[in-house]
Scaffold this motif. Structure first.
Motif, PDB file in Angstrom:
ATOM      1  N   GLU A 164      30.142  -9.935 -58.215  1.00  0.00           N
ATOM      2  CA  GLU A 164      29.254 -10.661 -59.128  1.00  0.00           C
ATOM      3  C   GLU A 164      27.812 -10.611 -58.637  1.00  0.00           C
ATOM      4  OE1 GLU A 164      30.356 -14.681 -59.840  1.00  0.00           O
ATOM      5  OE2 GLU A 164      32.032 -14.141 -61.149  1.00  0.00           O
ATOM      6  N   ASN A 165      26.883 -10.450 -59.561  1.00  0.00           N
ATOM      7  CA  ASN A 165      25.465 -10.553 -59.245  1.00  0.00           C
ATOM      8  C   ASN A 165      25.101 -12.041 -59.265  1.00  0.00           C
ATOM      9  OD1 ASN A 165      22.710 -10.694 -59.271  1.00  0.00           O
ATOM     10  ND2 ASN A 165      22.435  -9.455 -61.135  1.00  0.00           N
ATOM     11  N   ALA A 166      24.890 -12.611 -58.083  1.00  0.00           N
ATOM     12  CA  ALA A 166      24.706 -14.062 -57.969  1.00  0.00           C
ATOM     13  C   ALA A 166      23.470 -14.556 -58.720  1.00  0.00           C
ATOM     14  CB  ALA A 166      24.607 -14.444 -56.493  1.00  0.00           C
ATOM     15  N   ASP A 167      22.518 -13.649 -59.001  1.00  0.00           N
ATOM     16  CA  ASP A 167      21.294 -14.064 -59.685  1.00  0.00           C
ATOM     17  C   ASP A 167      21.461 -14.190 -61.195  1.00  0.00           C
ATOM     18  OD1 ASP A 167      19.935 -14.090 -57.311  1.00  0.00           O
ATOM     19  OD2 ASP A 167      19.234 -12.004 -57.505  1.00  0.00           O
ATOM     20  N   PHE A 168      22.517 -13.605 -61.727  1.00  0.00           N
ATOM     21  CA  PHE A 168      22.638 -13.608 -63.185  1.00  0.00           C
ATOM     22  C   PHE A 168      23.121 -14.971 -63.687  1.00  0.00           C
ATOM     23  CE2 PHE A 168      24.842 -12.564 -67.243  1.00  0.00           C
ATOM     24  CZ  PHE A 168      23.694 -12.213 -67.943  1.00  0.00           C
ATOM     25  N   VAL A 169      22.484 -15.432 -64.746  1.00  0.00           N
ATOM     26  CA  VAL A 169      22.674 -16.814 -65.193  1.00  0.00           C
ATOM     27  C   VAL A 169      24.144 -17.183 -65.432  1.00  0.00           C
ATOM     28  CG1 VAL A 169      22.144 -16.229 -67.611  1.00  0.00           C
ATOM     29  CG2 VAL A 169      21.860 -18.579 -66.819  1.00  0.00           C
ATOM     30  N   LEU A 170      24.914 -16.275 -66.032  1.00  0.00           N
ATOM     31  CA  LEU A 170      26.290 -16.653 -66.362  1.00  0.00           C
ATOM     32  C   LEU A 170      27.208 -16.675 -65.134  1.00  0.00           C
ATOM     33  CD1 LEU A 170      26.889 -14.918 -69.819  1.00  0.00           C
ATOM     34  CD2 LEU A 170      26.062 -17.225 -69.333  1.00  0.00           C
ATOM     35  N   ASN A 171      26.649 -16.272 -63.974  1.00  0.00           N
ATOM     36  CA  ASN A 171      27.418 -16.372 -62.730  1.00  0.00           C
ATOM     37  C   ASN A 171      27.106 -17.660 -61.975  1.00  0.00           C
ATOM     38  OD1 ASN A 171      28.750 -13.955 -63.115  1.00  0.00           O
ATOM     39  ND2 ASN A 171      27.132 -12.762 -62.107  1.00  0.00           N
ATOM     40  N   LYS A 172      26.259 -18.502 -62.570  1.00  0.00           N
ATOM     41  CA  LYS A 172      25.889 -19.748 -61.888  1.00  0.00           C
ATOM     42  C   LYS A 172      26.525 -20.929 -62.611  1.00  0.00           C
ATOM     43  CE  LYS A 172      21.285 -17.899 -60.972  1.00  0.00           C
ATOM     44  NZ  LYS A 172      19.890 -18.042 -61.361  1.00  0.00           N
ATOM     45  N   GLU A 173      26.749 -21.995 -61.850  1.00  0.00           N
ATOM     46  CA  GLU A 173      27.192 -23.248 -62.483  1.00  0.00           C
ATOM     47  C   GLU A 173      25.973 -23.943 -63.080  1.00  0.00           C
ATOM     48  OE1 GLU A 173      30.032 -24.159 -63.232  1.00  0.00           O
ATOM     49  OE2 GLU A 173      31.254 -22.863 -61.974  1.00  0.00           O
ATOM     50  N   TYR A 211      26.615 -22.592 -65.983  1.00  0.00           N
ATOM     51  CA  TYR A 211      26.526 -21.647 -67.103  1.00  0.00           C
ATOM     52  C   TYR A 211      27.766 -20.781 -67.287  1.00  0.00           C
ATOM     53  CZ  TYR A 211      21.774 -23.284 -66.633  1.00  0.00           C
ATOM     54  OH  TYR A 211      20.683 -24.091 -66.535  1.00  0.00           O
ATOM     55  N   ARG A 212      28.659 -20.817 -66.288  1.00  0.00           N
ATOM     56  CA  ARG A 212      29.915 -20.099 -66.490  1.00  0.00           C
ATOM     57  C   ARG A 212      30.668 -20.661 -67.695  1.00  0.00           C
ATOM     58  NH1 ARG A 212      31.613 -17.158 -62.055  1.00  0.00           N
ATOM     59  NH2 ARG A 212      30.394 -17.499 -60.179  1.00  0.00           N
ATOM     60  N   ARG A 213      30.325 -21.896 -68.059  1.00  0.00           N
ATOM     61  CA  ARG A 213      30.987 -22.530 -69.206  1.00  0.00           C
ATOM     62  C   ARG A 213      30.063 -22.607 -70.413  1.00  0.00           C
ATOM     63  NH1 ARG A 213      31.157 -27.526 -67.440  1.00  0.00           N
ATOM     64  NH2 ARG A 213      30.271 -27.033 -65.403  1.00  0.00           N
ATOM     65  N   ALA A 214      29.019 -21.760 -70.436  1.00  0.00           N
ATOM     66  CA  ALA A 214      28.043 -21.827 -71.526  1.00  0.00           C
ATOM     67  C   ALA A 214      28.702 -21.548 -72.879  1.00  0.00           C
ATOM     68  CB  ALA A 214      26.926 -20.819 -71.276  1.00  0.00           C
ATOM     69  N   GLU A 215      28.271 -22.316 -73.865  1.00  0.00           N
ATOM     70  CA  GLU A 215      28.747 -22.087 -75.236  1.00  0.00           C
ATOM     71  C   GLU A 215      27.600 -21.696 -76.155  1.00  0.00           C
ATOM     72  OE1 GLU A 215      32.045 -24.959 -76.562  1.00  0.00           O
ATOM     73  OE2 GLU A 215      31.019 -26.035 -74.934  1.00  0.00           O
ATOM     74  N   ILE A 216      26.376 -21.858 -75.624  1.00  0.00           N
ATOM     75  CA  ILE A 216      25.173 -21.537 -76.397  1.00  0.00           C
ATOM     76  C   ILE A 216      24.316 -20.631 -75.523  1.00  0.00           C
ATOM     77  CG2 ILE A 216      23.081 -22.518 -77.452  1.00  0.00           C
ATOM     78  CD1 ILE A 216      24.760 -25.180 -77.688  1.00  0.00           C
ATOM     79  N   LEU A 217      23.685 -19.635 -76.154  1.00  0.00           N
ATOM     80  CA  LEU A 217      22.800 -18.739 -75.425  1.00  0.00           C
ATOM     81  C   LEU A 217      21.409 -18.874 -76.020  1.00  0.00           C
ATOM     82  CD1 LEU A 217      23.371 -16.597 -73.199  1.00  0.00           C
ATOM     83  CD2 LEU A 217      23.451 -14.896 -75.022  1.00  0.00           C
ATOM     84  N   VAL A 218      20.405 -19.110 -75.170  1.00  0.00           N
ATOM     85  CA  VAL A 218      19.020 -19.127 -75.649  1.00  0.00           C
ATOM     86  C   VAL A 218      18.405 -17.805 -75.198  1.00  0.00           C
ATOM     87  CG1 VAL A 218      16.822 -20.335 -75.674  1.00  0.00           C
ATOM     88  CG2 VAL A 218      18.956 -21.634 -75.412  1.00  0.00           C
ATOM     89  N   ALA A 219      18.180 -16.895 -76.160  1.00  0.00           N
ATOM     90  CA  ALA A 219      17.866 -15.507 -75.837  1.00  0.00           C
ATOM     91  C   ALA A 219      16.433 -15.143 -76.221  1.00  0.00           C
ATOM     92  CB  ALA A 219      18.862 -14.594 -76.535  1.00  0.00           C
ATOM     93  N   GLY A 220      16.052 -13.900 -75.909  1.00  0.00           N
ATOM     94  CA  GLY A 220      14.714 -13.400 -76.190  1.00  0.00           C
ATOM     95  C   GLY A 220      14.653 -12.649 -77.517  1.00  0.00           C
ATOM     96  N   PRO A 221      13.459 -12.134 -77.842  1.00  0.00           N
ATOM     97  CA  PRO A 221      13.276 -11.464 -79.135  1.00  0.00           C
ATOM     98  C   PRO A 221      14.085 -10.177 -79.276  1.00  0.00           C
ATOM     99  CG  PRO A 221      11.289 -11.261 -77.774  1.00  0.00           C
ATOM    100  CD  PRO A 221      12.207 -12.212 -77.066  1.00  0.00           C
ATOM    101  N   ARG A 260      25.802  -8.648 -65.105  1.00  0.00           N
ATOM    102  CA  ARG A 260      26.646  -9.647 -64.444  1.00  0.00           C
ATOM    103  C   ARG A 260      27.258  -9.155 -63.139  1.00  0.00           C
ATOM    104  NH1 ARG A 260      31.115 -11.520 -68.395  1.00  0.00           N
ATOM    105  NH2 ARG A 260      32.394 -12.705 -66.952  1.00  0.00           N
ATOM    106  N   PHE A 261      27.509  -7.843 -63.075  1.00  0.00           N
ATOM    107  CA  PHE A 261      28.211  -7.325 -61.902  1.00  0.00           C
ATOM    108  C   PHE A 261      27.386  -6.263 -61.183  1.00  0.00           C
ATOM    109  CE2 PHE A 261      31.444  -8.615 -65.024  1.00  0.00           C
ATOM    110  CZ  PHE A 261      32.046  -9.637 -64.296  1.00  0.00           C
ATOM    111  N   ASN A 262      27.534  -6.206 -59.861  1.00  0.00           N
ATOM    112  CA  ASN A 262      26.903  -5.160 -59.062  1.00  0.00           C
ATOM    113  C   ASN A 262      27.721  -3.876 -59.184  1.00  0.00           C
ATOM    114  OD1 ASN A 262      24.907  -6.952 -58.001  1.00  0.00           O
ATOM    115  ND2 ASN A 262      26.522  -7.818 -56.688  1.00  0.00           N
ATOM    116  N   ALA A 263      27.120  -2.791 -58.659  1.00  0.00           N
ATOM    117  CA  ALA A 263      27.777  -1.484 -58.775  1.00  0.00           C
ATOM    118  C   ALA A 263      29.175  -1.501 -58.141  1.00  0.00           C
ATOM    119  CB  ALA A 263      26.914  -0.411 -58.131  1.00  0.00           C
TER     120      ALA A 263
END
Ligand code: SF4
Lengths: 201, 471
Positions: free
Chosen positions: A54-63, A65-75, A47-50
């Motif tokens: 904020e890392n603008a590419d990360f999903v939870l930093n975008k609208e 998704y900042r208000r996400a309540e569900i996560l669809v994740a990988g294996p 989520r954050f750069n060094a």
């Protein structure tokens, strides 16, 4: 524990495989003696750069998704350590349901203890839900634990399986200890027998 | 004991600990030993306090601080305020609830998974839990040992039981003899490379076969320790004469008549002839070579003589993307020789490889040699007693003369919760168990390997094949 019945909310796609507990909450944030306050460091390295920005590419930093309540994740989501700080961080951020092809065992267990519902669905279904989740503000998914269905934005329903005991606990917000205490006489009897048969234990 | 169906070691331990079976198959499982450390317990003790519950069996509970503790001079206490609060909180909790505790400046202090077996707390046939995933280590003694979350820590403190569904049985048999230069660490890395980090999910792994039998207890603990990196909550090895000889005479081991009774029971524990496993994996030990990891998942193993793989050869987009991210994070190029990778730091320690046998292996490589210029090499014993034993053998001198740091016991750079951390971009040859991004410090790059291989890397200044040094 807060009961989990039905949840309708923004779903965020995070399809990376093997998202480990150090990715969910790095060890340096485990120094707390509280359960709360970890949300600000959820997925810290993603989520954050060094420099802390904020890392603008990360999903939870975008609208939205900042208000996400569900996560669809990988294996193999949640592999690694037993730290319950991982579900605490998710919960503190506002996520109450994680959908993935499969989960690491300890993380899976820890979710239920904190009112988070982890749902296992086949990879192809997760892919479809991740596509739904990519619809931005329209990425609203409903998770109905009572009926054991996930409702897609287009109204399609996907059935999921959940352990009956855990479902019961989540629906009613029951904590395990209180329930186990009801079996105290059985535990007493077990200990009594063990003291006689295997006194070194 | 139910006659009839042949049972596995896991089945036998499980069956003998079921207090009650609920209608849906969930079992209330009795827990024999509960190990507690400072990071995953504060919220559990707080929960007890709020509910007004005592610890049901303080005599079956043992606490030690390991994750946060400094591994340099401890006479001034812990400088970092948050770490200090966590350790002080543990000290207050054990005092309030009457739990036995090995204090920071006691020789018995160390990494919880080193301390349990060392003190004879962990024994065959027991159920052992700890709020730590590497509790699987204790399975080397033939105990069912697994990591739990903090809510479960509280549950065990309050009730001495856990609600669990039985796991599936997995057999990993390693046949034949291990080639020279290979160790228990190479066995478990080979296994994880084969089954993957989710290969053991939902299972308990029983390790068997000639190569496992031939291991000493330290090696068996290394193997069981990393069961969790193979996705299994627990690893098990059937107790045998090696196990019994290890336990006998330890402070918490049964004595006298109790020893004889315990021994008779322990001998009945190994899996029955014909017991069924849900999954079986067979590995020929002769095919194992010294291994290192290249990526950020423990399954990313490659022979030390090998090269960095090419993400293009992955079968799915998601996997390609994941491997590409690893290559970038690790600062690698596909096709690069592993032995060309220069290291900045070498870490020898952790619950995987912090026992006296591991330190002997590192010292054997270091003896009469020098750590390469510009490399920081540290050896962190797994416990105060391991440190004392090593010093009694003069291993500290050998290592110090070679240019290694010789430190106090703790988790240290295995996870970098104390000041022992990698700096961004630093490459580390590590004997620990996880090479996750940022595990040893933000931006740090971890390559997992055996203690002998890590020592060889320190001498060479790059990843190196210990077999070349042995010549
Ligand atoms: S040494 Fe590492 S893996 Fe082992 S208990 Fe400590 S932090 Fe965990």
């Amino acid at each position: 524990m807060q009961p989990f019945t039905t949840l309708t909310g923004i779903a965020a796609p995070l399809p990376l495989p093997n998202v480990d507990t150090d990715k969910i909450i790095p060890a340096r944030f485990l120094k707390t003696i509280l359960r709360t306050g970890l949300g600000k460091n959820l997925f810290d390295t993603l989520r954050f750069n060094a420099d802390g920005s904020e890392n603008a590419d990360f999903v939870l930093n975008k609208e939205p998704y900042r208000r996400a309540e569900i996560l669809v994740a990988g294996p193999n989501f949640g592999c690694g350590s037993s730290r319950e700080h991982a579900p605490w961080a998710l919960l503190d951020f506002g996520i109450r349901c994680v959908i993935a092809p499969d989960f690491a065992d300890i993380f899976f267990n820890n979710c239920f203890k904190n009112g988070i519902l982890p749902i296992r669905l086949p990879q192809a279904v997760c892919d479809a839900l991740a596509a739904d989740a990519s619809l931005g503000p329209n990425a609203r998914i409903t998770v109905d634990l009572e009926r054991q269905v996930v409702v897609r934005p287009n109204g399609d329903e996907i059935r999921f399986e959940v352990d009956a005991f855990r479902r019961h606990c989540l629906l009613n917000g029951l904590d395990d200890i209180g329930q186990t205490m009801a079996h105290a006489p059985k535990i007493d009897a077990f200990e009594e027998r063990r003291r006689a048969e295997q006194p070194w234990l | 004991m139910a006659a009839g169906r042949p049972r596995t070691l896991f089945d036998k331990i499980w069956d003998s600990h079921v207090v009650e079976r609920l209608p849906d198959g969930t079992c209330l499982l009795y827990i024999d030993r509960h190990l507690v450390h400072e990071v995953t317990s504060p919220q559990a003790f707080e929960g007890l306090r709020i509910a007004g519950r005592p610890v049901r069996r303080p005599d079956a509970t043992f606490a030690v601080a390991d994750h946060n503790v400094p591994t340099s001079d401890r006479s001034a206490g812990i400088a970092e305020p948050e770490s200090r609060i966590q350790v002080e909180t543990l000290e207050k909790n054990v005092a309030d609830f009457g739990v036995p505790y090995f204090p920071l400046r006691d020789a018995r202090q160390g990494i919880v998974h080193i301390v349990g077996p060392e003190q004879g707390i962990s024994q065959p046939g027991m159920t052992i839990v700890c709020g730590d995933s590497h509790t699987s280590t204790h399975g080397a003694l033939g105990a069912l040992a697994f990591g739990i979350g903090t809510s479960e820590v509280e549950h065990v403190l309050a009730t001495q039981t856990l609600l669990q569904k039985p796991a599936r049985n997995m057999l990993v048999r390693v046949d034949g003899a291990l080639p020279l230069g290979c160790t228990a660490k190479d066995i478990i890395l080979a296994i994880i490379g084969r089954i993957g980090t989710a290969g053991g999910t939902g299972h308990v792994i029983e390790f068997a076969g000639e190569a496992i039998r031939a291991l000493d207890m330290a090696g068996r603990m290394t193997v069981c320790n990393m069961s969790i990196e193979g996705g299994a909550r627990a690893g098990l090895i059937a107790p045998d004469e090696t196990t019994f000889a290890y336990i006998k005479g330890r402070p918490h081991a049964p004595q006298g008549e109790a020893w004889d009774r315990a021994l008779a029971w322990w001998k009945s524990l190994p899996s029955d002839e014909g017991a069924a496993y849900d999954t079986t994996v067979v590995i020929d030990a002769a095919t194992i070579v010294p291994l290192v990891t290249w990526g950020t998942s423990p399954e990313d193993v490659v022979a030390i003589t090998g090269t960095v793989p090419d993400p293009a050869s992955e079968t799915t987009d998601a996997r390609r993307a994941a491997k590409q991210r690893m290559i970038e994070y690790m600062g690698l190029t596909p096709g690069q020789r592993m032995q060309d990778l220069a290291v900045d730091v070498v870490f020898i320690g952790s619950c995987t490889n912090g026992r006296i046998e591991d330190i002997r292996a590192a010292a054997a490589v270091a003896k009469g040699r020098k750590v390469a210029d510009g490399v920081r090499a540290m050896v962190v014993p797994g416990s105060g007693l391991v440190k004392e034993a090593a010093e009694a053998e003069g291993l500290d001198k050998v290592l110090l003369e070679a240019g290694f740091e010789w430190r106090e016991a703790g988790c240290s750079m295995c996870l970098g919760m104390n000041p022992d951390q990698l700096k961004p971009g630093q490459r580390c040859a590590s004997t620990s168990n996880r090479n996750f991004e940022g595990r040893q410090g933000p931006g740090g790059r971890t390559h997992l390997m055996s203690p002998a291989m890590a020592a060889a890397a320190a001498i060479a200044g790059r990843l190196a094949d210990v077999r070349d040094l042995a010549r």
